[in-house]
Design an enzyme around this catalytic site. Structure first.
Site, PDB file in Angstrom:
ATOM      1  N   TYR A 100       0.844  -1.192   0.000  1.00 22.91           N
ATOM      2  CA  TYR A 100       0.000   0.000   0.000  1.00 22.91           C
ATOM      3  C   TYR A 100       0.876   1.237   0.000  1.00 22.91           C
ATOM      4  O   TYR A 100       2.012   1.210   0.457  1.00 22.91           O
ATOM      5  CB  TYR A 100      -1.014   0.007   1.143  1.00 22.91           C
ATOM      6  CG  TYR A 100      -0.493  -0.120   2.556  1.00 22.91           C
ATOM      7  CD1 TYR A 100       0.094   0.950   3.228  1.00 22.91           C
ATOM      8  CD2 TYR A 100      -0.633  -1.317   3.257  1.00 22.91           C
ATOM      9  CE1 TYR A 100       0.534   0.844   4.527  1.00 22.91           C
ATOM     10  CE2 TYR A 100      -0.199  -1.443   4.564  1.00 22.91           C
ATOM     11  CZ  TYR A 100       0.390  -0.357   5.199  1.00 22.91           C
ATOM     12  OH  TYR A 100       0.822  -0.467   6.492  1.00 22.91           O
ATOM     13  N   CYS A 101       0.328   2.320  -0.567  1.00 22.83           N
ATOM     14  CA  CYS A 101       1.075   3.565  -0.766  1.00 22.83           C
ATOM     15  C   CYS A 101       2.410   3.301  -1.464  1.00 22.83           C
ATOM     16  O   CYS A 101       3.472   3.683  -0.973  1.00 22.83           O
ATOM     17  CB  CYS A 101       1.294   4.280   0.567  1.00 22.83           C
ATOM     18  SG  CYS A 101       1.762   6.027   0.403  1.00 22.83           S
TER      19      CYS A 101
END
Length: 273
Positions: free
Chosen positions: A148-149
């Site tokens: 994620y990110c």
């Protein structure tokens, strides 16, 4: 004043990590924004450490997903504080086992390339880990598929991302922010991010959000044998002692509270639509 590959010195250390924050997640981002303006006007550089008990920080693109409003409301119903940062990136779940760090430093006159600022955070993060861990781990920089990110300056150990880095630049100063998974389960946090996107991106283009996999993330506790946030903060402090810390604070100044509340409102008005 000393620049990359070192920390600007002297600097101010603002370490609120001993008391895990609750309430509005935008508070530490408002502090960073105000502090960056002050550093740009000549105030001392700042290193800011903080934690939040239960929050999800979104990127600007996340707010534009087809079903984002419903997904955000669901998070709120589950007790999460949800906010949108102005420093890029995508959704990040936060809890007491995640340490957040900001470098708030002046820009060198005429400097246009932002990559050295990212590389400074990468270099310092590697030093923090090498000092604190006894496992002899190797920190790798580069995007971790399924995390994620995700981004070019992801930091990982044995393929497990533990840190993401984003940047906010003002006219005369900049902020480099990193979230660091120190304690707990990287897999559980990846699951939380995936659950958000499963809800928020039902009818969105697949290129508009990351395809999060549960095996992509790992905490330093899991990958480097670092036992706790407290142990890691101690290591950070030991490394930073190589430079001159002029002042140290463990809480935000009472005199800044009104300005921080005003900045929180501005950030929500500007980035939460």
């Amino acid at each position: 004043m000393t620049y990359f590959p070192g920390i600007p010195s002297p600097f101010t250390l603002v370490d609120t990590s001993a008391k895990v924050q609750t309430g509005d997640i935008m508070l530490p981002f408002a502090y960073d924004e105000i502090s960056c303006r002050r550093v740009g006007l000549g105030a001392m550089p700042i290193i800011h450490l903080w934690r939040h008990q239960k929050a999800v920080v979104l990127g600007i693109k996340d707010r534009r997903l087809s079903n984002a409003a419903e997904a955000i409301q669901q998070l709120g119903n589950q007790g999460y504080s949800v906010g949108t940062r102005n420093s890029g990136g995508a959704a990040v779940p936060l809890d007491a086992g995640v340490l957040n760090i900001s470098f708030i430093f002046p820009k060198k006159q005429g400097a246009l390339d932002f990559h050295p600022d990212f590389r400074l955070m990468v270099e310092m993060m590697d030093q923090f880990i090498q000092f604190t861990s006894t496992a002899g781990v190797r920190v790798h920089q580069g995007e971790v598929a399924g995390s994620y990110c995700p981004g070019q300056f992801d930091l990982s150990i044995e393929g497990k991302k533990f840190c993401g880095i984003a940047q906010r630049r003002q006219t005369k100063a900049f902020i480099v922010q990193g979230f660091i998974l120190v304690e707990g389960s990287g897999q559980a946090r990846a699951g939380a991010a995936k659950a958000f996107y499963d809800k928020a991106a039902k009818e969105s283009n697949v290129d508009d959000y990351p395809d999060v996999r549960s095996d992509s993330m790992g905490s330093l506790q899991e990958t480097a044998g670092i036992p706790s946030v407290e142990a890691f903060v101690h290591g950070i402090r030991q490394v930073l002692s190589r430079w001159e810390c002029h002042e140290e604070h463990t809480r935000y100044n009472d005199s800044d509270q009104t300005q921080m509340q005003q900045m929180m409102a501005q950030l929500r008005e500007r980035y939460h639509k």
